[in-house]
Motif scaffolding. Structure first.
Motif, PDB file in Angstrom:
ATOM      1  N   LEU A 163       0.829  -1.214   0.000  1.00 27.09           N
ATOM      2  CA  LEU A 163       0.000   0.000   0.000  1.00 27.09           C
ATOM      3  C   LEU A 163       0.859   1.259   0.000  1.00 27.09           C
ATOM      4  CD1 LEU A 163      -2.876  -1.001   2.444  1.00 27.09           C
ATOM      5  CD2 LEU A 163      -2.987  -0.728  -0.034  1.00 27.09           C
ATOM      6  N   GLN A 166       1.705   2.679  -3.293  1.00 28.40           N
ATOM      7  CA  GLN A 166       0.691   3.478  -3.999  1.00 28.40           C
ATOM      8  C   GLN A 166       1.013   4.964  -3.915  1.00 28.40           C
ATOM      9  OE1 GLN A 166      -1.651   2.526  -5.891  1.00 28.40           O
ATOM     10  NE2 GLN A 166      -2.505   0.568  -5.253  1.00 28.40           N
ATOM     11  N   ASN A 167       1.632   5.379  -2.830  1.00 31.36           N
ATOM     12  CA  ASN A 167       1.935   6.802  -2.630  1.00 31.36           C
ATOM     13  C   ASN A 167       3.399   7.136  -2.895  1.00 31.36           C
ATOM     14  OD1 ASN A 167      -0.736   7.378  -1.668  1.00 31.36           O
ATOM     15  ND2 ASN A 167      -0.177   6.366   0.245  1.00 31.36           N
ATOM     16  N   ARG A 176      -1.437  -0.032 -10.373  1.00 28.91           N
ATOM     17  CA  ARG A 176      -2.137   0.311  -9.121  1.00 28.91           C
ATOM     18  C   ARG A 176      -3.107  -0.812  -8.733  1.00 28.91           C
ATOM     19  NH1 ARG A 176      -0.316   4.640  -7.177  1.00 28.91           N
ATOM     20  NH2 ARG A 176       0.313   6.458  -8.427  1.00 28.91           N
ATOM     21  N   LEU A 179      -1.093  -3.573  -7.293  1.00 26.77           N
ATOM     22  CA  LEU A 179      -0.634  -3.293  -5.928  1.00 26.77           C
ATOM     23  C   LEU A 179      -1.736  -3.590  -4.918  1.00 26.77           C
ATOM     24  CD1 LEU A 179       1.394   0.026  -6.336  1.00 26.77           C
ATOM     25  CD2 LEU A 179       2.299  -2.190  -5.607  1.00 26.77           C
ATOM     26  N   TYR A 180      -2.983  -3.192  -5.234  1.00 28.92           N
ATOM     27  CA  TYR A 180      -4.091  -3.502  -4.335  1.00 28.92           C
ATOM     28  C   TYR A 180      -4.294  -5.019  -4.233  1.00 28.92           C
ATOM     29  CZ  TYR A 180      -5.655   1.348  -3.902  1.00 28.92           C
ATOM     30  OH  TYR A 180      -5.736   2.687  -3.596  1.00 28.92           O
ATOM     31  N   SER A 217      -8.907  -3.742  -6.112  1.00 27.37           N
ATOM     32  CA  SER A 217      -8.059  -4.355  -7.144  1.00 27.37           C
ATOM     33  C   SER A 217      -8.860  -4.835  -8.346  1.00 27.37           C
ATOM     34  CB  SER A 217      -7.290  -5.539  -6.555  1.00 27.37           C
ATOM     35  OG  SER A 217      -8.124  -6.674  -6.407  1.00 27.37           O
TER      36      SER A 217
END
Length: 425
Positions: A163, A166-167, A176, A179-180, A217
């Protein structure tokens, strides 16, 4: 030809401990992942870039550089053809001054890659692949040990790491979503470790986090895993109606229509719930359906690592064993136990301990305490003392043995055997 040295590339290599040869090796691996063909970079290629003699690599090479470093070619000091360098080369006659320049540039590159400057940090599929390799390690550890708090905590930490990415920079929507999915996968592993360790309140918390991440996701496979685990969680908590409802959500996902192996697992886990609900006729139909779906599954199809790591004939028979034990059909339970043990892969140590403990229960319930005790004694000390589900099953076995054959030599032998376990832990 202007041969201004590429200080940004040199700074990145200095910071990350790369020589020209090791960076070339990393780029070769990245190019093979991206194109399917191995790269042919060597130390000479990288030295050409560092010296400034080669200022703008080919498109595939630029992609490989981004994959390895997480930075754009411009951020690494490369200059498109026809464009002049933005600054003159610094003097290089003083080695001490040279080291100062490199150290200062390292700070610039680090700042560009920091979360506060997301445009310079490109999150790519190499980050996803790294997380997926770590996920495979978590799965392997779970199959060896299972139920451990350390596995649960590690999975939570890895979900947080996914997570945080993501930032950490810019990424495509595909990255993205992946990643989720990675974060959801790790949370679902934390959930399973908690279930396996009988820490049900913690498992519920992981389940809720995992479900939210899976929705973000859009990944059907991880949604299936989480809802299927939810069914197992509720079954262990003594809530069969909720277990059936959760498993129905998993079985209703599109992926079960696309891939018969997912359909087979959904039906197999339904069997375990039907055993608790005393649905004898439904259980028989479910086993046949699960076996038929497994037989239809394409063995060469791509599937996630968590599914390939455990679902096979051995697991199908293990779930049938659990169902028939709950139903009180002990001869059928013993049959499925032997079939499961014969098919188990060597690394499935946790599953072997669980299946062996269940087999001992089935044998004892059929009036054979001697055979049952010999079976129970083959469970490893590690599983018997450190795996919560196995410990609980063996405690229940001891109670049933003492009730069935009180004061017998077999009961006495079992008492001494378990005392030896406790003495060495």
């Amino acid at each position: 030809m202007d041969t201004t040295r590429n200080q940004l590339l040199e700074a990145w290599m200095y910071e990350h401990g790369h020589s020209s040869s090791t960076l070339a090796g990393a780029l070769n691996s990245a190019l093979e992942r991206l194109t399917g063909r191995p790269g042919r970079f060597d130390g000479r290629t990288v030295r050409e870039w560092r010296s400034g003699r080669a200022r703008w690599p080919h498109a595939a090479t630029r992609r490989a550089l981004e994959d390895v470093t997480g930075l754009s070619p411009a951020a690494l000091g490369f200059v498109p053809r026809g464009r002049a360098p933005s600054a003159p080369a610094p003097p290089e006659e003083d080695p001490m001054k040279r080291r100062s320049i490199v150290a200062g540039t390292v700070a610039v590159v680090a700042a560009a890659a920091a979360p506060g400057n997301a445009a310079a940090r490109r999150i790519g599929m190499s980050d996803i692949e790294r997380l997926q390799r770590t996920f495979a390690d978590v799965i392997a550890s779970d199959h060896r040990h299972g139920g451990q708090v350390a596995i649960e905590r590690r999975a939570v930490a890895l979900a947080t790491e996914a997570l945080n990415l993501q930032n950490a920079g810019s990424a495509t929507q595909r990255v993205r979503s992946s990643l989720y999915a990675c974060a959801a996968s790790f949370r679902s592993s934390a959930m399973w470790a908690a279930i396996d360790g009988r820490r049900y309140s913690e498992a519920v918390g992981h389940m809720r986090e995992a479900q939210a991440l899976a929705e973000l996701s859009g990944d059907q496979a991880i949604k299936f895993r989480i809802w299927s685990h939810a069914g197992s969680l509720y079954r262990h908590m003594g809530r069969p109606a909720d277990a059936a409802a959760a498993n129905d959500v998993a079985r209703g996902l599109y992926i079960t229509r696309r891939d018969p192996l997912f359909a087979s697992l959904g039906i197999a886990r339904q069997m375990a719930i039907q055993g608790v609900m005393q649905d004898r006729s439904g259980l028989r139909r479910a086993y046949d359906q699960a076996q038929e779906a497994m037989d239809r599954a394409d063995p060469g199809a791509y599937r996630p690592v968590w599914l390939l790591a455990f679902y096979d004939e051995a697991e199908l028979h293990s779930l049938a064993l659990s169902a028939h034990l709950s139903l009180g059909d002990y001869p059928a339970a013993e049959y499925h136990a032997h079939r499961s043990l014969a098919a188990l892969r060597p690394y499935m140590l946790r599953s072997r301990a669980i299946t062996t403990s269940r087999l001992a229960h089935a044998q004892l319930a059929q009036g054979d305490p001697d055979a049952a005790t010999r079976t129970a004694m083959t469970v490893s000390k590690d599983a018997a003392t450190h795996h919560a589900r196995v410990s609980r099953m063996l405690q229940e076995f001891g109670s049933a043995l003492r009730a069935t054959a009180p004061g017998s030599p077999t009961a006495h032998a079992w008492t001494e055997h378990t005392a030896a376990w406790r003495a060495t832990t």
